[in-house]
Each structure stands twice: as structure tokens, then as C-alpha cells.
Design a protein around this motif. Structure first.
Motif, short mmCIF file in Angstrom:
data_model
loop_
_atom_site.label_atom_id
_atom_site.label_comp_id
_atom_site.label_asym_id
_atom_site.label_seq_id
_atom_site.Cartn_x
_atom_site.Cartn_y
_atom_site.Cartn_z
N THR A 34 0.02 -5.66 -11.18
CA THR A 34 0.17 -3.85 -11.41
C THR A 34 1.35 -3.23 -11.19
O THR A 34 2.06 -3.01 -11.11
N TYR A 58 -1.95 0.02 -4.51
CA TYR A 58 -1.37 0.54 -5.63
C TYR A 58 0.32 1.09 -4.75
O TYR A 58 1.40 0.12 -4.89
N TRP A 83 -11.11 -7.48 -11.28
CA TRP A 83 -10.52 -7.09 -10.07
C TRP A 83 -9.47 -8.71 -10.14
O TRP A 83 -10.96 -9.23 -9.82
N PRO A 94 -9.64 0.37 -8.24
CA PRO A 94 -9.19 0.16 -9.55
C PRO A 94 -9.97 0.76 -10.51
O PRO A 94 -10.61 0.34 -10.72
N ASP A 107 -3.72 -7.10 -8.24
CA ASP A 107 -3.16 -6.38 -7.77
C ASP A 107 -1.24 -6.38 -7.75
O ASP A 107 -0.08 -6.04 -7.87
N TYR A 114 -7.92 3.08 -3.47
CA TYR A 114 -7.21 2.10 -3.58
C TYR A 114 -6.32 2.24 -3.84
O TYR A 114 -5.36 0.80 -3.47
#
Length: 483
Positions: free
Chosen positions: A191, A225, A376, A126, A188, A221
């Protein structure tokens, strides 16, 4: 702790080399290694149902009147003469209170743009750029030449058959930004929410695409997403006062979707491709348990260190490609792809006149924002349950894999699919492109798996013709031809 120190030292030395091309540097694996250590000390992000976190009844909607015309690109510096399609770029605010805005680039089709589907492309990390990689190095209409100043047309660009939207996400990646520094520590869940907010606002800016067939694609990654955003779209489509997005399918390329199969698949790939020895591979098998919650022993750490030493400085994303380095003459790879392309793109996108033409905020553009990946916050161990949910809801799901990538190799994809426990409808067969094998394909119940022969991690970079053929088949909902 000794292993952790070695990993962090290894990362620290490599973080200064050029992303995606210098001395074997692999952003995804280094971020995952650091986070694995952190999770072994702190709390592990599990696989509980996270749908409540993703869903939201309130989405920020900004005024979009007139912004489409403002975003239209008259011409990019160094662009070849005679462009036959419209292109746009600019910002969509996703949080006005924080001053958080995401940058996009949009290339319409030269032909049938009014009826062709809309495709959103996401790169991973990411923390890596969908514009710099996806658009400028892979599937976009232009590639940057070795002079760092001019562009050449990519005749295999995916906007030949679709209207393609590239999003730099999350904030802090590429030209995307926030006026609130804490926004750069993300994960995550945020995002997915921001990508959804971007999308519904962008559709207000480009209302002619509101009812168009819509697909989401990405690699690496973006294996997180893409399915997470798709699931959020399905959830919010059920809200009566919310924009209904006509989601038809997703496609994941060399995608990180499950940590256990990522690790086992990678070590098996390294062994079967003569990169690690029998002894190292046997040591991994005998001493390592990569399942969720398992303890990584000192012996496993030692064999992973031996693996790092054995890999040395081959290019992680295409094991048969030369590196871009001052010590080489930048010999093109077997596929003809210039290994220094990332450097040309970096120089081009940091030119003031280029940033002005893109309507971008003047800043030091980088291909990847490494601190975002290192810090992250949330990353489920697997997104396979999310993919299963999409399959159950009739969303077209394709997984494709270039077969010369060692970072997220073809073995990883096959092991992940095995975990989905879906039945085979059309057995494995070779598909053809220009009279020779383009790769292999198998049709499962509600899922298609395709390999692309001779392609690395960035499939459209290494095999642009074969990649376009796969993309076209995906949009048509037809398996690649066997003749």
C-alpha cells in the motif's frame, strides 16, 4: 478456538449491515480481531526495521501529458449552483503489467489555490474509501442529501484553506481496481509503495504542485498508511534521480498506531464511559496481556466476549450518536450529523451518471471492501518507531482525537504518545472555538496532541467547525488558540 468461532460468527452477521452506521458495526475492530486470532496461530508480524521493504530505487512512471484536462469535472450531478473551485477525478496507473490503477478526487481551493499547500487525505479500514468517507462525509466540499441525488455545500470544507487530494487505496477499495485478482491480497508495504507511485505520477499530471508544501493526513487505520508513506517519501527523496516531494508534516486522527495501547486504551475508555462494568474491566486487567507476543488466555477471551455483549448495538464511532436503522427515525446526533449519511453516499455513488461524471469505471461501489481487510498480509504491531523517525527528521507530527469515539478512543492516543517518551513543552490547556472549549491541546517536543470536544471517530463529520480550526492550525504550525 471457541472464542475465534464466536468472533468469526459475530463478524459474519455484521458484515452485511451498512458500514459505519448500522447496528454498532465497527470494521476496524472486527478486522483486527480476526487478524489477531490468525496471527496467534500463524506467524506474528513483528517490529523489525522494514525500511528496506518500503524503499525502492525503481518507480513506475507513466506518461501524464493531457490527462489533467481529461480528469477535470465539469459538474457533479445534483451539485449546487455556482461552484467557485476546480475539481478533478480519475485514475493513475501504478502497475501497468497488472493493470492496477488507483482512483483519486482532487478539490482545489476557491481562493489562493496557486499558493495554498497540497494535502493528501487517506481513510483507513483497512479497505475503506477515502472518497466516500473523507470527501463525501467528512472534509470534502459537498455532502450528499437525504434524497440520494443532490449535494449540499460543506461550508467547513478543508479545501477552503488547502488543495485537498483524496486517494482510494489500496486497489480494490472504492473505485480503485486491478486486472490481477491476486493484487487484492495486500498489506502495509504494498500500500505504501503504490501510494508513493501514485503520488509521483500524479505530480507529473499536476506539475504546478511539485514544489508546493505537502502534508499527509488520515484517520483510523491510516495511522499506519500515513507515517509509512511519509517515511518512504523521505527515503526516496534521497535518490538523486527521483521526484523530491516537499513533505512538511503529517496529522493522524483517532489513529490506530500501536496494538497494545489500542487494546488497553479501548477497555479503559469503555469502563470510564459507563459501557462495561467494574467486574468486566477488572477481569480484563487481571487476565489480559496485550503486549507483543503475549498469549491471550481463555479467561481474557471470556471477558472480551462479555465486553462485546455489554457494548451491544451502540454506534462504535460516536457513542452518543443514534444508529441509522429501519427502527429509528434517523434522529440527528448531538452534533447534528445525520447517522444515515453513509447510506445516502452509497446510493449516490452507485448512480451511473455520477460515476460517469467522476470518470470512474462503472462498478458496484462500496464504502469498504471487507475481504481486503480480512486477508491483509502484513501489519506491524506498532508504527511508533516510524513516527519517532519522522519526528527526528523534522517532520511536523500532529495527533488529534475526537473524544466520543470508542473504536480508537482518546485514551488510546494518549497511551501511545506516552510510549514515544517525548517531553512536554506546552502543558495541557483548553483551546477555544466560537467562545467555548473546542477541545484540549498539549505541545510536546516535535509533536502536538489535540482533542476535539464532542467529535467521534470521523472528526470533521461531527464537529466540522472545530475540525477546520484544528486543520488550519496544523497547516500554520501553530497550536490552537486559548482565547
Amino acid at each position: 478456538m471457541k472464542f475465534a468461532f464466536q468472533l468469526l460468527l459475530h463478524f459474519g452477521l455484521l458484515v452485511f449491515v451498512s458500514c459505519y452506521g448500522g447496528y454498532g458495526y465497527d470494521p476496524l475492530q472486527h478486522v483486527l480481531n480476526i487478524q489477531r486470532f490468525r496471527r496467534s496461530v500463524l506467524n506474528r508480524a513483528g517490529n523489525e526495521d522494514r525500511s528496506a521493504e518500503y524503499s525502492t530505487s525503481h518507480v513506475y512512471m507513466g506518461l501524464q501529458d493531457g490527462l489533467k484536462n481529461v480528469d477535470k469535472i465539469s459538474s457533479l450531478p445534483g451539485q449546487p449552483a455556482g461552484p467557485d473551485f476546480d475539481q478533478y477525478s480519475g485514475y493513475v496507473t501504478v502497475d501497468p503489467n497488472h493493470g492496477r490503477a488507483l482512483f483519486y478526487y482532487f478539490a482545489e481551493s476557491p481562493v489562493n489555490s496557486s499558493t495554498n499547500p497540497l494535502v493528501l487525505w487517506l481513510n483507513g479500514g483497512p479497505g475503506c474509501s477515502s472518497f466516500g468517507y473523507g470527501a463525501m462525509m467528512e472534509l470534502g466540499p459537498f455532502r450528499v442529501n437525504a434524497d440520494n441525488a443532490t449535494l449540499s455545500r460543506n461550508k467547513y470544507a478543508w479545501n477552503n484553506v488547502a488543495n485537498v487530494l483524496f486517494l482510494e487505496s489500496p486497489a480494490g477499495v472504492g473505485f480503485s481496481y486491478s486486472n490481477t485478482s491476486s493484487d487484492y491480497i495486500t498489506g502495509d508495504v504494498q500500500t505504501a509503495k503504490d501510494s508513493y507511485t501514485f503520488l509521483v505520477n500524479w505530480l507529473e499530471r499536476f506539475p504546478e504542485y511539485k514544489t508546493r508544501d505537502f502534508y499527509i493526513m488520515g484517520e483510523s487505520y491510516a495511522g499506519h498508511y500515513v507515517p509509512q508513506l511519509a517515511q518512504l517519501i523521505l527515503q526516496n527523496n534521497k535518490i538523486t534521480n527521483q521526484t523530491v516531494i516537499n513533505l512538511k508534516g503529517i496529522a493522524l486522527g483517532n489513529a490506530y498506531v500501536d496494538e497494545e495501547t489500542e487494546m488497553t486504551g479501548m477497555f479503559d475508555y469503555l469502563w470510564t464511559h459507563a459501557i462495561i462494568s467494574d467486574e468486566i474491566h477488572e477481569g480484563i486487567i487481571s487476565n489480559c496481556n496485550f503486549s507483543e507476543g503475549a498469549t491471550i488466555t481463555d479467561a481474557c477471551h471470556d471477558y472480551q466476549n462479555q465486553t462485546i455483549a455489554a457494548i451491544s448495538n451502540i454506534f462504535s464511532y460516536d457513542i452518543y450518536s443514534p444508529l441509522c436503522s429501519p427502527l429509528s427515525n434517523s434522529t440527528p446526533s448531538i452534533s447534528g450529523f445525520d447517522p444515515c449519511t453513509a447510506n445516502y453516499t452509497l446510493a449516490y455513488l452507485n448512480t451511473r451518471v455520477v460515476q460517469q461524471s467522476l470518470h470512474a469505471k462503472p462498478l458496484q461501489w462500496n464504502s469498504c471492501n471487507h475481504p481486503i481487510g480480512i486477508h491483509w498480509k502484513d501489519r506491524p504491531f506498532t508504527v511508533l518507531p516510524v513516527i519517532q523517525d519522522l519526528m527526528a527528521n523534522g517532520i511536523r507530527v500532529w495527533i488529534y482525537s475526537g473524544d466520543t469515539d470508542r473504536s480508537v478512543p482518546v485514551t488510546t492516543s494518549r497511551y501511545s504518545i506516552n510510549k514515544l517518551q517525548t517531553s512536554v513543552k506546552i502543558p495541557w490547556y483548553p483551546w477555544m472555538y466560537q467562545g467555548e472549549v473546542g477541545g484540549y491541546v498539549v505541545g510536546y517536543e516535535n509533536l502536538t496532541f489535540v482533542t476535539v470536544r464532542g467529535a467521534g471517530h470521523f472528526v470533521p463529520s461531527y464537529q466540522p467547525g472545530r475540525a477546520l480550526a484544528v486543520f488550519t492550525s496544523f497547516l500554520e504550525g501553530k497550536l490552537p488558540t486559548n482565547h
